[in-house]
Motif scaffolding. Structure first.
Motif: not given
Length: 315
Positions: A274-292
């Motif tokens: 859907r439109p209206g989701m355009a922040s440039p920061e990426g997936d801060i909730y789920h976008g990290y790895s276990a290694a990190t």
């Protein structure tokens, strides 16, 4: 793997009980794998998501989903024994800073500690808290216009609820073999702004709090600049600072991974339906790895509890 064993070594002989939203659920899944726990880890493919997620409008029921997830996990908490790591793991979902289910969770903590086994409790919340307000728009999970004034009544409710929650789990109210920690929300680096090309759903939120106080009017939606609320100096960053102060006030330890999440930009968010989701920061909730995140998380959990134990002994 050696790295996985090292990540959980300081948790040997302990019961780790976590209550939080998707960031802690993901951490629970990583711990489940690292500690070779029995059964399946907690999954997003649960009855709440299956019943309330409309494939044509996945976020239409975001408010009901927040309530459903708390109720589901309170009735059916994830629990696992991790024999090879000599630990146990539990997780319950937490949408709101304060609810009747917190007392249920507290009683489970007391029961787990009754035989003298060390119990480590890690709690977090915040992202879903404002879904309790009728005017809350789901787009605020992802994109927050820089000129949007969050209603004062929402912030008041967050602060009062957080203070009551942390008071209920203060070390002075629990057995000495229980360590309670507050886990802050992930915070990602702030990226250059983008201009919304169409009116974001958040701009349709009432500009008045429930106490009637007026918030600043938004600029034209077509020119609104947006960021993820978990970007540096966004709403969630400031809520973290508030919750850290309130936790410290009652002696609850804090686990903060902001240095790790800020130095490792998250993966981009998948295309939204859907439109209206355009922040440039990426997936801060789920976008990290276990290694990190996992090694730093377990190390800081164990260090925080060791410090709390030393402080309680008056050393």
């Amino acid at each position: 793997a050696p790295a996985a064993r090292a990540a959980t070594s300081c948790l040997r002989g302990k019961r780790l009980m976590m209550q939080g939203f998707c960031e802690l659920r993901e951490m629970t899944g990583w711990l489940h794998a690292a500690a070779n726990c029995e059964g399946a880890p907690p999954s997003k493919d649960d009855v709440c998501h299956r019943r309330l997620t409309d494939k044509n409008n996945p976020f239409a029921n975001h408010r009901n989903l927040s309530y459903c997830m708390e109720d589901l996990y309170s009735r059916q908490p994830y629990r696992a024994t991790c024999a090879s790591a000599n630990m146990s793991l539990a997780f319950e979902w937490k949408s709101f800073m304060l609810s009747s289910r917190d007392e249920v969770f507290r009683q489970r903590v007391l029961a787990a500690a009754a035989d003298g086994t060390p119990v480590t409790v890690v709690m977090n919340a915040g992202t879903h808290h404002f879904a309790k307000f009728h005017d809350h728009a789901v787009s605020s999970y992802f994109d927050a216009p820089d000129d949007f004034a969050w209603p004062q009544a929402w912030i008041d409710d967050f602060v009062l609820s957080t203070r009551r929650l942390l008071a209920a789990f203060a070390p002075a109210t629990l057995p000495k073999n229980v360590c309670v920690l507050w886990k802050t929300m992930n915070i990602g680096p702030r990226q250059p702004v983008v201009a919304m090309q169409s009116a974001p759903p958040l701009s349709q939120v009432s500009q008045h709090g429930t106490d009637g106080s007026a918030a600043a009017a938004s600029t034209a939606a077509s020119a609104a600049q947006v960021h993820h609320p978990s970007a540096r100096n966004g709403l969630h960053d400031w809520l973290n600072r508030i919750s850290i102060a309130l936790a410290t006030e009652v002696g609850v330890g804090v686990v903060d991974l902001s240095d790790l999440t800020l130095s490792h930009p998250p993966t981009p968010r998948l295309p939204q339906p859907r439109p209206g989701m355009a922040s440039p920061e990426g997936d801060i909730y789920h976008g990290y790895s276990a290694a990190t995140l996992l090694p730093g998380f377990t190390k800081r959990v164990c260090e925080a509890c060791a410090y709390a134990k030393t402080r309680a002994a008056g050393r």
